[in-house]
Design an enzyme around this catalytic site. Structure first.
Site, PDB file in Angstrom:
ATOM      1  N   LYS A   1      33.889  10.681   7.911  1.00  7.84           N
ATOM      2  CA  LYS A   1      33.947  11.977   8.597  1.00  7.84           C
ATOM      3  C   LYS A   1      34.844  11.993   9.833  1.00  7.84           C
ATOM      4  O   LYS A   1      34.839  11.063  10.613  1.00  7.84           O
ATOM      5  CB  LYS A   1      32.525  12.417   9.022  1.00  7.84           C
ATOM      6  CG  LYS A   1      31.627  12.882   7.901  1.00  7.84           C
ATOM      7  CD  LYS A   1      32.157  14.042   7.089  1.00  7.84           C
ATOM      8  CE  LYS A   1      32.195  15.354   7.828  1.00  7.84           C
ATOM      9  NZ  LYS A   1      30.861  15.911   8.079  1.00  7.84           N
TER      10      LYS A   1
ATOM     11  N   SER B   1      30.810  10.603  12.117  1.00  6.57           N
ATOM     12  CA  SER B   1      29.377  10.692  11.853  1.00  6.57           C
ATOM     13  C   SER B   1      28.759   9.307  11.993  1.00  6.57           C
ATOM     14  O   SER B   1      29.410   8.297  11.732  1.00  6.57           O
ATOM     15  CB  SER B   1      29.190  11.222  10.426  1.00  6.57           C
ATOM     16  OG  SER B   1      27.966  10.794   9.891  1.00  6.57           O
TER      17      SER B   1
ATOM     18  N   ASN C   1      35.210  14.899  12.577  1.00  3.19           N
ATOM     19  CA  ASN C   1      34.669  16.214  12.916  1.00  3.19           C
ATOM     20  C   ASN C   1      35.268  16.767  14.210  1.00  3.19           C
ATOM     21  O   ASN C   1      35.504  16.020  15.151  1.00  3.19           O
ATOM     22  CB  ASN C   1      33.151  16.114  13.089  1.00  3.19           C
ATOM     23  CG  ASN C   1      32.454  15.674  11.815  1.00  3.19           C
ATOM     24  OD1 ASN C   1      32.845  16.054  10.724  1.00  3.19           O
ATOM     25  ND2 ASN C   1      31.426  14.859  11.959  1.00  3.19           N
TER      26      ASN C   1
ATOM     27  N   GLU D   1      33.839  22.371  18.638  1.00  2.00           N
ATOM     28  CA  GLU D   1      32.567  23.062  18.375  1.00  2.00           C
ATOM     29  C   GLU D   1      31.787  23.263  19.669  1.00  2.00           C
ATOM     30  O   GLU D   1      31.124  24.286  19.855  1.00  2.00           O
ATOM     31  CB  GLU D   1      31.723  22.247  17.398  1.00  2.00           C
ATOM     32  CG  GLU D   1      32.288  22.195  15.990  1.00  2.00           C
ATOM     33  CD  GLU D   1      31.446  21.278  15.106  1.00  2.00           C
ATOM     34  OE1 GLU D   1      31.773  20.079  15.021  1.00  2.00           O
ATOM     35  OE2 GLU D   1      30.461  21.754  14.543  1.00  2.00           O
TER      36      GLU D   1
ATOM     37  N   HIS E   1      38.212  40.709   8.143  1.00  2.00           N
ATOM     38  CA  HIS E   1      36.919  40.356   7.521  1.00  2.00           C
ATOM     39  C   HIS E   1      36.943  38.930   6.967  1.00  2.00           C
ATOM     40  O   HIS E   1      36.247  38.628   6.002  1.00  2.00           O
ATOM     41  CB  HIS E   1      36.535  41.349   6.407  1.00  2.00           C
ATOM     42  CG  HIS E   1      36.786  42.780   6.769  1.00  2.00           C
ATOM     43  ND1 HIS E   1      35.839  43.562   7.378  1.00  2.00           N
ATOM     44  CD2 HIS E   1      37.906  43.564   6.647  1.00  2.00           C
ATOM     45  CE1 HIS E   1      36.340  44.765   7.610  1.00  2.00           C
ATOM     46  NE2 HIS E   1      37.602  44.796   7.175  1.00  2.00           N
TER      47      HIS E   1
END
Ligand code: ARG
Length: 447
Positions: free
Chosen positions: A282, A276, A284, A289, A155
């Site tokens: 940033k 970014s 990322n 993704e 979980h």
């Protein structure tokens, strides 16, 4: 289409020509189409439908087209509708009238069915190679982290200590099953539909097993109608792609969580991270993704394909042309996603300290305490309740399970002794999981 219209009074409307043409997808099928034709020629010669000279002539022409296909110089003309007519027209240009013999006892219906099979088989070989590649990267990382302890999550809550190696091995198992699924699909795909013709076979003395053998298939179709209609292998292939995409997205999501500032378990190199346009600090994990996001297009392809097939009346239907885009897209997507994910994993550095910190909460060892009581003879459910009471009691006193005095433990069960505190050791907790396939497996196998 400009060709095959002797029985028509009007040319095909240009908008319709564009609409029915499959050349955009067929650029992926040129080599497969030519290989199919080469096998067909071999069969026609063997049964006496072509002379040796005619066969040689056809083979020479087809080989030139194949070279062009591999060099990327073979251009598909939209007006010729598909790869099959393009190849035939080109062959005529190269070798002259003998080209008219190529389609003897063949239809584009059995031809395209074969092209798709050859395409899928080629893609499976590439995908399985890529799966092997990502598994070896995962294995390398797993072997480097046999003793790197981190929480196992249920979980998404820390549950019990495990090792990073054990977690990465879980992904290897998923990917191994994916490879097996592709191999299984391979068996049913390697069946030649050549010789089924448009739908009924042929009155000419053809021998489908000969072209099948030339193609390296040990099976030919059993029923000519099924042979031209069957796209089950495409559905199986795209399903295998979909499940692989699902596994890759689970892996990607796991990595995205791990590389957050909050978790800080891993970092990805600059080669697989982007920044970014506004926030210069940033870093990322965009490529990872996108791997997570690609599952949408691949599973969409599966739905697309199944709905295309649903409700088709028995026989050949032109709708089957629509099975090409989902097969091509899902395959290309999976190959690219596997490559990006392999690269990301090979460039991943692990912050073992943060992982170790995450297993420092003594509550992660509550199950070890429970099994300690079971080992001393208490029934499992009773032990579960006892430890739950101890946990509640410690929480109430704002003490951790390691700070709670033994006297307090003893008020819940006389089976508790000082040695209970030895259990709150990450390495011991993992190595005690000796059950087959358990978290201790890798660590205990170490010499
Ligand atoms: N272009 C078709 C396809 O891509 C080939 C089969 C066409 N057959 C036909 N009878 N119109 O699937």
């Amino acid at each position: 289409m400009k060709v095959l219209r002797k029985a028509f009074n009007q040319p095909l409307d240009p908008a319709v020509t564009k609409f029915v043409s499959s050349v955009a997808d067929d650029k992926h099928l040129i080599a497969a189409d030519v290989n199919g034709s080469l096998a067909h020629v071999a069969m026609l010669e063997k049964v006496g439908l072509l002379t040796a000279t005619q066969a040689t002539n056809l083979i020479d022409g087809l080989s030139k087209i194949k070279d062009e296909a591999y060099n990327g110089t073979f251009e598909l003309i939209e007006e010729f509708e598909d790869v099959h007519m393009n190849v035939e027209k080109k062959l005529e240009e190269i070798i002259g009238p003998d080209a008219k013999l190529l389609h003897t006892a063949r239809s584009r219906n059995d031809q395209v069915a074969l092209d798709m099979r050859l395409y899928v088989l080629e893609q499976i070989a590439t995908i399985n190679w890529q799966i092997k590649a990502i598994c070896s990267v995962l294995t390398e990382q797993a072997n480097a982290h046999v003793e790197t302890i981190m929480p196992g999550y249920t979980h998404l809550q820390p549950a019990q200590p495990v090792t990073l190696g054990h977690v990465l091995n879980a992904f290897i198992e998923m990917l191994k099953r994916d490879a097996e699924r592709f191999e299984d699909c391979q068996k049913r795909t390697a069946c030649s539909p050549l010789g089924a013709g448009a739908i009924a076979g042929s009155s000419l003395p053809i021998a489908p097993q000969v072209s099948a053998e030339v193609l390296g298939f040990n099976k030919t179709f059993a029923n000519s109608i099924d042979a031209v209609m069957d796209r089950d292998f495409v559905a199986e292939f795209v399903f295998a792609c979909s499940l692989t995409a699902v596994h890759l997205s689970q892996l990607a999501e796991t990595m995205i969580i791990w590389c957050t500032n909050e978790f800080g378990f891993v970092t990805f190199s600059d080669a697989v991270t982007t920044t970014s346009s506004l926030m210069p600090q940033k870093k990322n994990p965009d490529p990872i993704e996108i791997v997570r996001g690609k599952v949408g297009t691949v599973c969409g392809d599966l739905l697309n394909l199944l709905i295309t097939l649903k409700g088709l009346p028995v026989g050949y239907n032109r709708d089957l042309q629509e099975t090409k885009p989902p097969a091509i897209n899902s395959s290309n997507t999976i190959i690219d996603a596997l490559k990006v994910m392999s690269l990301a994993l090979s460039e991943m550095s692990v912050n073992a300290d943060n992982m170790q910190k995450a297993v420092s909460n003594p509550e992660l060892y509550a199950t070890d305490v429970l099994e300690y009581l079971v080992n001393k003879g208490m029934a499992f459910r009773a032990a579960h309740e006892t430890v739950a009471e101890v946990v509640a009691h410690a929480r109430e006193k704002s003490l951790s399970l390691t700070q709670l005095p033994i006297a307090d433990y003893k008020t819940y069960s006389g089976l508790f002794a000082e040695d209970v505190f030895d259990l709150f050791d990450p390495k011991l907790s993992v190595s005690n999981k000796k059950s087959p396939g358990g978290a201790g497996q890798m660590m205990n196998a170490r010499p």
